[in-house]
Motif scaffolding. Structure first.
Motif, PDB file in Angstrom:
ATOM      1  N   ASP A  47       2.780 -40.192  24.143  1.00 34.80           N
ATOM      2  CA  ASP A  47       4.066 -39.489  24.171  1.00 34.80           C
ATOM      3  C   ASP A  47       4.320 -38.766  22.852  1.00 34.80           C
ATOM      4  O   ASP A  47       4.754 -37.609  22.843  1.00 34.80           O
ATOM      5  N   ASP A  48       4.025 -39.448  21.742  1.00 35.81           N
ATOM      6  CA  ASP A  48       4.222 -38.838  20.420  1.00 35.81           C
ATOM      7  C   ASP A  48       3.323 -37.617  20.226  1.00 35.81           C
ATOM      8  O   ASP A  48       3.762 -36.583  19.715  1.00 35.81           O
ATOM      9  N   ASP A  51       4.633 -34.698  22.435  1.00 37.66           N
ATOM     10  CA  ASP A  51       5.873 -34.121  21.885  1.00 37.66           C
ATOM     11  C   ASP A  51       5.604 -33.305  20.630  1.00 37.66           C
ATOM     12  O   ASP A  51       6.060 -32.173  20.500  1.00 37.66           O
ATOM     13  N   TYR A  52       4.877 -33.888  19.706  1.00 40.28           N
ATOM     14  CA  TYR A  52       4.642 -33.203  18.438  1.00 40.28           C
ATOM     15  C   TYR A  52       3.776 -31.959  18.631  1.00 40.28           C
ATOM     16  O   TYR A  52       4.041 -30.905  18.041  1.00 40.28           O
ATOM     17  N   SER A  55       5.715 -29.040  20.023  1.00 41.41           N
ATOM     18  CA  SER A  55       6.519 -28.442  18.956  1.00 41.41           C
ATOM     19  C   SER A  55       5.643 -27.584  18.041  1.00 41.41           C
ATOM     20  O   SER A  55       6.023 -26.472  17.667  1.00 41.41           O
TER      21      SER A  55
END
Length: 154
Positions: A47-48, A51-52, A55
């Motif tokens: 998930d991290d 997400d990152y 971005s």
């Protein structure tokens, strides 16, 4: 095997290089979670990473668009295809598949190749644009100081 950052991966754009290093950190955390057979940690890390990376891709694409990079749309397409591929792994993980090692290999290889090839291609255009933006900003600031000085003297 963890990814060790080396100067060959530097684009010369500090903010982009910092973001790439952060993605490398996430990939290394994924490897540690795999080694510890910690399915929950693998899920959190996935998930991290997603997400990152999303971005980062948006930021990188905005730099390219602002610079007028001619292959901006193609680069964005590469990002979209990669996100789709990673999301397939995320879905497989949610369904119970053990995808950690396979995904780690994909991420490590893809990131390094992407930085060295596709990202290296846009660096010249983005750097030139950044230099131009900084020069214009300084010119505006200088003109503002000059005007303020003469307003006070009048």
């Amino acid at each position: 095997m963890p990814i060790n950052w080396n100067p060959e991966l530097d684009t010369g754009i500090d903010v982009v290089d910092q973001q790439h290093r952060r993605i490398v950190d996430y990939i290394n955390v994924l490897e540690a979670a795999n080694g510890g057979h910690d399915r929950e940690a693998v899920g959190r890390t996935l998930d991290d990473i997603v997400d990152y990376t999303m971005s980062h891709f948006a930021f990188e694409e905005s730099l390219q668009e602002e610079a007028g990079y001619v292959f901006c749309k193609a680069h964005k397409r590469v990002h979209e295809l990669f996100v789709r591929r990673v999301n397939e792994y995320v879905e497989r993980h949610r369904l119970g598949d053990d995808v950690g090692h396979e995904l780690h290999a994909l991420l490590a290889n893809w990131l390094i190749n992407h930085i060295k090839r596709e990202d290296a291609d846009y660096v010249g255009a983005v750097k030139a644009n950044m230099i131009d933006v900084i020069a214009k900003k300084r010119e505006q600031q200088g003109a503002g100081w000059f005007r303020r000085f003469f307003r006070r003297a009048a």
